[in-house]
Design an enzyme around this catalytic site. Structure first.
Site, PDB file in Angstrom:
ATOM      1  N   ALA A 257       0.838  -1.200   0.000  1.00  0.00           N
ATOM      2  CA  ALA A 257       0.000   0.000   0.000  1.00  0.00           C
ATOM      3  C   ALA A 257       0.874   1.253   0.000  1.00  0.00           C
ATOM      4  CB  ALA A 257      -0.905   0.012   1.223  1.00  0.00           C
ATOM      5  N   ASP A 258       0.413   2.275  -0.698  1.00  0.00           N
ATOM      6  CA  ASP A 258       1.063   3.568  -0.591  1.00  0.00           C
ATOM      7  C   ASP A 258       0.172   4.469   0.273  1.00  0.00           C
ATOM      8  OD1 ASP A 258      -1.005   4.552  -2.221  1.00  0.00           O
ATOM      9  OD2 ASP A 258       0.225   4.530  -4.034  1.00  0.00           O
ATOM     10  N   SER A 259       0.603   5.690   0.479  1.00  0.00           N
ATOM     11  CA  SER A 259      -0.138   6.596   1.369  1.00  0.00           C
ATOM     12  C   SER A 259      -1.559   6.837   0.888  1.00  0.00           C
ATOM     13  CB  SER A 259       0.601   7.921   1.499  1.00  0.00           C
ATOM     14  OG  SER A 259       1.847   7.708   2.092  1.00  0.00           O
TER      15      SER A 259
END
Length: 74
Positions: free
Chosen positions: A32-34
């Site tokens: 996951a990214d931000s």
């Protein structure tokens, strides 16, 4: 609560739910990214009718962190 978070993560990140454990690290293990995390938490906020402050968001490292926060603030 874990199952709800796991299903939301699986859908958001297109990861098989069975690969997600409480110890899974959101960014490192699940990729996951931000933005993914923000979208996930917005979905959870809508479903549960709660607000998660940005300070708490910054502390979430594992799936268990999210579950614990939600259980403590329901």
């Amino acid at each position: 609560m874990f199952d709800s978070v796991r299903q939301a993560l699986a859908k958001q990140l297109r990861v098989p739910a069975e690969n997600i454990t409480p110890a899974s690290r959101i960014k490192e293990d699940l990729g996951a990214d931000s933005l993914d995390v923000l979208q996930l938490l917005m979905t959870i906020e809508e479903e549960l009718g709660i607000t998660i402050p940005d300070e708490a968001l910054a502390e979430f490292r594992t799936v268990s962190d999210i579950v614990t926060y939600l259980e403590d603030h329901r």
